[in-house]
Design a protein around this motif. Structure first.
Motif, PDB file in Angstrom:
ATOM      1  N   ALA A 188      72.205 -28.450  95.095  1.00 32.65           N
ATOM      2  CA  ALA A 188      71.915 -29.034  96.411  1.00 32.65           C
ATOM      3  C   ALA A 188      73.160 -29.058  97.286  1.00 32.65           C
ATOM      4  CB  ALA A 188      71.352 -30.442  96.250  1.00 32.65           C
ATOM      5  N   ILE A 189      74.284 -29.463  96.719  1.00 40.70           N
ATOM      6  CA  ILE A 189      75.523 -29.541  97.505  1.00 40.70           C
ATOM      7  C   ILE A 189      76.003 -28.157  97.916  1.00 40.70           C
ATOM      8  CG2 ILE A 189      77.967 -30.142  97.362  1.00 40.70           C
ATOM      9  CD1 ILE A 189      77.116 -32.588  95.714  1.00 40.70           C
ATOM     10  N   SER A 190      75.981 -27.208  96.996  1.00 41.56           N
ATOM     11  CA  SER A 190      76.459 -25.860  97.342  1.00 41.56           C
ATOM     12  C   SER A 190      75.528 -25.171  98.340  1.00 41.56           C
ATOM     13  CB  SER A 190      76.645 -25.012  96.084  1.00 41.56           C
ATOM     14  OG  SER A 190      75.432 -24.899  95.384  1.00 41.56           O
ATOM     15  N   ALA A 191      74.217 -25.352  98.211  1.00 41.22           N
ATOM     16  CA  ALA A 191      73.293 -24.752  99.176  1.00 41.22           C
ATOM     17  C   ALA A 191      73.473 -25.377 100.552  1.00 41.22           C
ATOM     18  CB  ALA A 191      71.851 -24.914  98.709  1.00 41.22           C
ATOM     19  N   PHE A 192      73.721 -26.694 100.606  1.00 41.64           N
ATOM     20  CA  PHE A 192      73.964 -27.331 101.898  1.00 41.64           C
ATOM     21  C   PHE A 192      75.273 -26.843 102.520  1.00 41.64           C
ATOM     22  CE2 PHE A 192      75.558 -30.722 104.640  1.00 41.64           C
ATOM     23  CZ  PHE A 192      74.487 -30.828 105.511  1.00 41.64           C
ATOM     24  N   PHE A 251      68.877 -21.637 103.226  1.00 40.66           N
ATOM     25  CA  PHE A 251      69.743 -22.436 102.360  1.00 40.66           C
ATOM     26  C   PHE A 251      69.546 -23.928 102.602  1.00 40.66           C
ATOM     27  CE2 PHE A 251      72.173 -18.517 101.596  1.00 40.66           C
ATOM     28  CZ  PHE A 251      72.286 -18.614 100.229  1.00 40.66           C
ATOM     29  N   LEU A 252      69.195 -24.315 103.811  1.00 40.99           N
ATOM     30  CA  LEU A 252      68.890 -25.721 104.081  1.00 40.99           C
ATOM     31  C   LEU A 252      67.615 -26.137 103.342  1.00 40.99           C
ATOM     32  CD1 LEU A 252      69.911 -28.151 105.659  1.00 40.99           C
ATOM     33  CD2 LEU A 252      68.403 -27.463 107.514  1.00 40.99           C
ATOM     34  N   ARG A 297      72.808  -9.916 113.891  1.00 37.74           N
ATOM     35  CA  ARG A 297      73.582 -10.858 113.085  1.00 37.74           C
ATOM     36  C   ARG A 297      73.269 -12.327 113.371  1.00 37.74           C
ATOM     37  NH1 ARG A 297      79.138  -9.329 110.462  1.00 37.74           N
ATOM     38  NH2 ARG A 297      77.953  -7.470 110.131  1.00 37.74           N
ATOM     39  N   PRO A 298      73.096 -12.761 114.642  1.00 36.33           N
ATOM     40  CA  PRO A 298      72.770 -14.169 114.871  1.00 36.33           C
ATOM     41  C   PRO A 298      71.422 -14.562 114.273  1.00 36.33           C
ATOM     42  CG  PRO A 298      73.541 -13.193 116.900  1.00 36.33           C
ATOM     43  CD  PRO A 298      73.378 -12.088 115.912  1.00 36.33           C
ATOM     44  N   LEU A 299      70.457 -13.672 114.372  1.00 36.32           N
ATOM     45  CA  LEU A 299      69.143 -13.962 113.795  1.00 36.32           C
ATOM     46  C   LEU A 299      69.232 -14.057 112.276  1.00 36.32           C
ATOM     47  CD1 LEU A 299      66.131 -14.358 114.204  1.00 36.32           C
ATOM     48  CD2 LEU A 299      65.875 -11.876 114.049  1.00 36.32           C
ATOM     49  N   LEU A 300      69.990 -13.167 111.664  1.00 34.23           N
ATOM     50  CA  LEU A 300      70.168 -13.206 110.217  1.00 34.23           C
ATOM     51  C   LEU A 300      70.877 -14.489 109.784  1.00 34.23           C
ATOM     52  CD1 LEU A 300      69.959 -11.790 107.476  1.00 34.23           C
ATOM     53  CD2 LEU A 300      72.178 -10.742 107.969  1.00 34.23           C
ATOM     54  N   ARG A 301      71.904 -14.892 110.528  1.00 32.53           N
ATOM     55  CA  ARG A 301      72.607 -16.135 110.204  1.00 32.53           C
ATOM     56  C   ARG A 301      71.693 -17.346 110.359  1.00 32.53           C
ATOM     57  NH1 ARG A 301      77.650 -15.314 108.804  1.00 32.53           N
ATOM     58  NH2 ARG A 301      78.857 -13.659 109.762  1.00 32.53           N
ATOM     59  N   ALA A 302      70.845 -17.348 111.371  1.00 28.66           N
ATOM     60  CA  ALA A 302      69.911 -18.464 111.559  1.00 28.66           C
ATOM     61  C   ALA A 302      68.909 -18.525 110.416  1.00 28.66           C
ATOM     62  CB  ALA A 302      69.191 -18.320 112.892  1.00 28.66           C
ATOM     63  N   ILE A 303      68.397 -17.381 109.999  1.00 34.04           N
ATOM     64  CA  ILE A 303      67.442 -17.348 108.896  1.00 34.04           C
ATOM     65  C   ILE A 303      68.112 -17.775 107.597  1.00 34.04           C
ATOM     66  CG2 ILE A 303      66.043 -15.792 107.479  1.00 34.04           C
ATOM     67  CD1 ILE A 303      65.422 -14.256 110.081  1.00 34.04           C
ATOM     68  N   LEU A 304      69.329 -17.289 107.342  1.00 40.77           N
ATOM     69  CA  LEU A 304      70.058 -17.699 106.139  1.00 40.77           C
ATOM     70  C   LEU A 304      70.353 -19.191 106.139  1.00 40.77           C
ATOM     71  CD1 LEU A 304      72.637 -14.836 105.541  1.00 40.77           C
ATOM     72  CD2 LEU A 304      70.783 -15.538 104.039  1.00 40.77           C
ATOM     73  N   TYR A 361      77.902 -23.677 106.687  1.00 38.92           N
ATOM     74  CA  TYR A 361      78.817 -22.595 107.059  1.00 38.92           C
ATOM     75  C   TYR A 361      78.094 -21.543 107.894  1.00 38.92           C
ATOM     76  CZ  TYR A 361      81.811 -18.529 106.687  1.00 38.92           C
ATOM     77  OH  TYR A 361      82.566 -17.434 106.992  1.00 38.92           O
ATOM     78  N   GLN A 362      76.887 -21.161 107.477  1.00 40.61           N
ATOM     79  CA  GLN A 362      76.134 -20.152 108.233  1.00 40.61           C
ATOM     80  C   GLN A 362      75.756 -20.685 109.614  1.00 40.61           C
ATOM     81  OE1 GLN A 362      75.693 -17.013 107.559  1.00 40.61           O
ATOM     82  NE2 GLN A 362      76.571 -17.132 105.523  1.00 40.61           N
TER      83      GLN A 362
END
Length: 95
Positions: free
Chosen positions: A78-82, A29-30, A18-25, A87-88
Motif C-alpha cells: 500500500a505504501i509503495s503503490a501510493f 497505482f492509487l 505521456r501526460p495521459l499515460l502518467r494520469a492513467i498510471l 510520484y506519477q
C-alpha cells in the motif's frame, strides 16, 4: 523543414501521449494502494490485539485464521503503490 516553434514543442516535457499515460498510471497505482490498504485493515489492523505468540489469530465466527506476517506485506504494498502514484501525479502536473 520544421519551424522553430515545432522544434520547441517537440522537446517539451508533457507533450503527446505521456501526460495521459502518467494520469492513467497514477490512478491505477492509487487504486492498488487503496485496495492494499483495505486488505491490510481487514486482515491485520482489525485483529491486532488478537494475535498470539505464533503470530496467528483465529476468528471463531468465520473460522478464518489471520496471520500477522500478511499485514506487513499488505502495508508495504500500500505504501509503495501510493508513493508511485504520488510520484506519477507530481510528474503529470509538472510542466
Amino acid at each position: 523543414m520544421q519551424s522553430a516553434l515545432d522544434l520547441e514543442t517537440m522537446g517539451r516535457i508533457g507533450t503527446g501521449r505521456r501526460p495521459l499515460l502518467r494520469a492513467i498510471l497514477s490512478l491505477a497505482f492509487l487504486a492498488l494502494s487503496g485496495f492494499s490498504a483495505q486488505l491490510y485493515y481487514s486482515t491485520h489492523f482489525k485483529w491486532r490485539d488478537c494475535f498470539n505468540q505464533l503470530g496467528r489469530c483465529y476468528d471463531p465466527e468465520t473460522g478464518v485464521v489471520y496471520l500477522e506476517q500478511s499485514g506487513a506485506i499488505w502495508l508495504a504494498l500500500a505504501i509503495s503503490a501510493f508513493a508511485i502514484a504520488a510520484y506519477q501525479a507530481w510528474r503529470w502536473t509538472r510542466r
